[in-house]
Design a protein around this motif. Structure first.
Motif, mmCIF file in Angstrom:
data_model
loop_
_atom_site.group_PDB
_atom_site.id
_atom_site.type_symbol
_atom_site.label_atom_id
_atom_site.label_comp_id
_atom_site.label_asym_id
_atom_site.label_seq_id
_atom_site.Cartn_x
_atom_site.Cartn_y
_atom_site.Cartn_z
ATOM 1 N N GLN A 312 38.232 45.265 37.568
ATOM 2 C CA GLN A 312 37.658 44.976 36.255
ATOM 3 C C GLN A 312 37.754 43.479 35.930
ATOM 4 O O GLN A 312 36.802 42.879 35.434
ATOM 5 N N ASP A 314 38.005 40.979 38.123
ATOM 6 C CA ASP A 314 37.098 40.241 39.011
ATOM 7 C C ASP A 314 35.651 40.382 38.565
ATOM 8 O O ASP A 314 34.865 39.423 38.641
ATOM 9 N N GLN A 315 35.284 41.564 38.084
ATOM 10 C CA GLN A 315 33.915 41.783 37.635
ATOM 11 C C GLN A 315 33.608 40.950 36.390
ATOM 12 O O GLN A 315 32.516 40.371 36.270
ATOM 13 N N GLU A 316 34.569 40.865 35.469
ATOM 14 C CA GLU A 316 34.364 40.044 34.270
ATOM 15 C C GLU A 316 34.206 38.578 34.637
ATOM 16 O O GLU A 316 33.369 37.864 34.083
ATOM 17 N N ASP A 319 30.770 38.022 36.191
ATOM 18 C CA ASP A 319 29.726 37.971 35.163
ATOM 19 C C ASP A 319 29.711 36.630 34.461
ATOM 20 O O ASP A 319 28.634 36.087 34.144
ATOM 21 N N SER A 359 31.812 37.833 44.712
ATOM 22 C CA SER A 359 30.954 39.007 44.919
ATOM 23 C C SER A 359 31.422 39.817 46.123
ATOM 24 O O SER A 359 31.456 41.056 46.085
ATOM 25 N N VAL A 362 34.547 41.781 45.097
ATOM 26 C CA VAL A 362 34.229 42.934 44.254
ATOM 27 C C VAL A 362 33.658 44.068 45.083
ATOM 28 O O VAL A 362 34.020 45.242 44.902
ATOM 29 N N LYS A 366 35.319 47.830 45.598
ATOM 30 C CA LYS A 366 34.614 49.079 45.307
ATOM 31 C C LYS A 366 34.627 50.006 46.517
ATOM 32 O O LYS A 366 34.802 51.227 46.384
#
Length: 601
Positions: A312, A314-316, A319, A359, A362, A366
């Motif tokens: 979460q 890393d995704q923020e 973005d 990227s 992430v 996943k």
């Protein structure tokens, strides 16, 4: 030496008693309250065998404030609540009652538990003990509490050590003597001349049982730093009461303790509580395997949560970086350069490199989450702080493919060929490790009342204070006083104390002079017994009781003296010289009219 266990008695509720027929006679039966600094002892002053052998109530004189609830604490609660000792509040400060709200709660507890059945008031005379040279303000507030709150018909005040002295001498004998009284907070030496207290020559030493217990606790905590929490004040008081003694000659006694044989024969071993069950020592192979599986399952759940949290974050961050890249693509160069500076980056190429690395991370995370749901692989996520630098890490536990790769983590529990238990010898004796060897501490703690310098206190001990008091009297009066040296109080119950006092008197008195030292029959309860005897002997003597009518007419500071009481010392308020000088100045300035006005005033 002997080995003893601490009692550590469990708390029991305070008994709620009924007054019974002994408290309901033709005349109201007096209620006797021995208001000590350690305990409050309460009971009825009844003649004959119905009175009982001891006070009906013996409560610890403190309460415990915890959150917003007030919980009363007895002497038995005291041992259990030792871990919250810093929360206990007492009404006593250096033997004087200064916290009247706490004293009111204590009186309420005594009245309720003794079964006083009168409605709206306590319809019994009260005999109350107080400290030596008790301040008039403390007595005034106590009278206000008894008469205004409880509506008692009459009250009498006396000194606890004088009541004990009264109990241990013939009733018809008017005697002189020296009283040495040591309690929980301090020690008093009181000269008695012809049955009355000589208050001008009374002396106090601010050391008692409380300081002795604290000193013993510090000595043993320094000696056994591994048992700091187990060395509590309640256990130290048990050692003081049951294992300590007064040395006749302190230096000579210390020399004896240097001998190994003397030490082995006289040291007392105190056994602290401990658990002899070692973790894993009684588990079977199946139980060990089951425990290992439980630990692995908990590790799986923990790593799954950490992996999701890391994904979460890393995704923020990804973005955020992609938003900055969109500013560049839209041509908003000012906002792009400002955002680039906030990210501590120098060029768009560096931004693109970080976006590519993040990227990839992430996507890998996943994929690992999907794989862990299928293969239940155990994964430990690195807990390093997040940085833009995503260089390849060294091989870690994340590269582990299955549960079998975690065998080194549980090598001590691997169910291999079990060795015979008899071959495993314990490293040390657990019971011996939890023992306190109380040696010279047995004499060092109670010695502080003779040598306060052991605590770093700049005070005189009992022997020096005794000599100082005797030197204030003529030789013939000294001879009379030393013929009746009386010892009382809970802190004077040590074995060898009487012999030590006799030795000190022998050193300070003239050659071939005589003296006599007497120990109270019950140093703790004789104050209550003496107050009970005094109340029965003076029940109809109006010269020693303060009645409610006298309180209303003369105020709370009104006090009557008797054979066991303090000496009344009135409060002399200083004259307000400033107001009188102002009045004189105004009179001189205003002439005759001002003078006539002053006369009228």
């Amino acid at each position: 030496g002997t080995c003893s266990r601490f009692r550590d008695a469990r708390a029991t509720p305070d008994p709620v008693l009924e007054a019974g027929p002994v408290a309901h006679g033709p005349l109201p039966v007096p209620l006797v309250l021995d208001n000590g600094s350690f305990q409050v002892r309460a009971g009825w002053a009844c003649p004959g065998p119905d009175a009982g052998l001891e006070p009906l109530l013996q409560l610890y004189n403190a309460i415990n404030f915890r959150k917003k609830n007030v919980r009363l604490v007895t002497d038995k609660h005291y041992k259990v609540l030792d871990d919250i000792w810093w929360m206990l509040k007492s009404s006593v400060t250096i033997n004087s009652k200064v916290k009247l709200y706490i004293k009111e709660l204590r009186c309420e507890d005594c009245v309720q538990h003794l079964g006083v059945s009168s409605q709206g008031c306590v319809d019994h005379p009260i005999v109350l003990t107080e400290a030596v040279c008790n301040p008039l303000y403390s007595r005034q507030m106590m009278s206000e509490l008894l008469f205004e709150c409880y509506g008692v018909p009459k009250v009498a005040y006396g000194i606890d050590s004088l009541f004990s002295f009264y109990h241990n001498k013939p009733k018809t004998l008017i005697s002189s003597g020296l009283i040495i009284s040591s309690g929980y907070q301090c020690t008093h030496i009181l000269p008695i001349l012809e049955g009355r207290l000589d208050a001008k020559n009374c002396k106090r030493i601010n050391l008692g049982g409380s300081q002795a217990a604290g000193y013993l606790q510090r000595l043993l905590q320094l000696k056994y730093p591994g048992h700091l929490a187990a060395i509590t004040l309640s256990r130290m008081e048990e050692i003081l009461h049951e294992h300590s003694y007064i040395a006749e000659d302190y230096v000579e006694e210390l020399q004896k303790w240097r001998c190994p044989d003397y030490y082995e024969n006289n040291v007392h071993k105190m056994q602290l509580p401990f658990s002899s069950k070692l973790l894993g020592s009684t588990l079977t192979a199946e139980e060990k395997q089951e425990r290992r599986q439980q630990q692995l399952r908990r590790l799986q759940e923990l790593n799954a949560r950490r992996r999701e949290e890391k994904l979460q974050l890393d995704q923020e961050r990804l973005d955020r970086l992609q938003y900055v890249q969109e500013l560049l693509e839209d041509g908003q160069m000012d906002q792009f350069h400002k955002a680039l500076m906030e990210l501590n980056m120098d060029s768009p190429e560096e931004l693109q490199s970080y976006i590519h690395k993040l990227s990839s991370a992430v996507e890998q995370a996943k994929q690992k989450i999907l794989q862990s749901e299928v293969t239940l692989e155990v994964d430990v996520v690195d807990s390093k702080p997040e940085t833009p630098d995503l260089e390849p890490l060294e091989p870690s536990l994340e590269d582990v493919e299955n549960i079998n790769d975690f065998e080194p983590l549980f090598s001590e529990e691997t169910p291999e060929v079990e060795k015979p238990v008899a071959a495993v010898q314990p490293v040390f004796n657990l019971a011996a490790y939890h023992q306190l060897f109380v040696g010279t501490e047995r004499i060092r703690a109670p010695e502080i009342i003779f040598q306060p310098s052991l605590l770093g206190e700049e005070q005189a001990g009992i022997a020096e204070t005794l000599q100082y008091i005797l030197d204030r009297y003529p030789k013939d009066v000294q001879e009379v006083l030393v013929q009746n040296v009386f010892l009382t109080g809970g802190n004077l119950m040590y074995p060898g104390l009487k012999v030590r006092i006799e030795k000190e008197l022998l050193a300070m008195r003239p050659f071939q002079s005589s003296f006599q030292v007497q120990l109270a029959s019950n140093p703790v309860l004789d104050a209550w017994y003496g107050a009970r005897d005094w109340a029965l002997d003076h029940l109809d003597d109006d010269a020693v009781w303060i009645t409610r009518k006298e309180y209303e007419e003369k105020g709370g500071e009104y006090f009557k003296e008797h054979s066991a009481s303090n000496i009344y010392v009135p409060i002399h308020l200083p004259k307000q010289a400033s107001r009188s000088s102002e009045a004189q100045a105004s009179g001189k300035g205003s002439g005759a009219s001002g003078g006539s006005a002053g006369e009228q005033a």
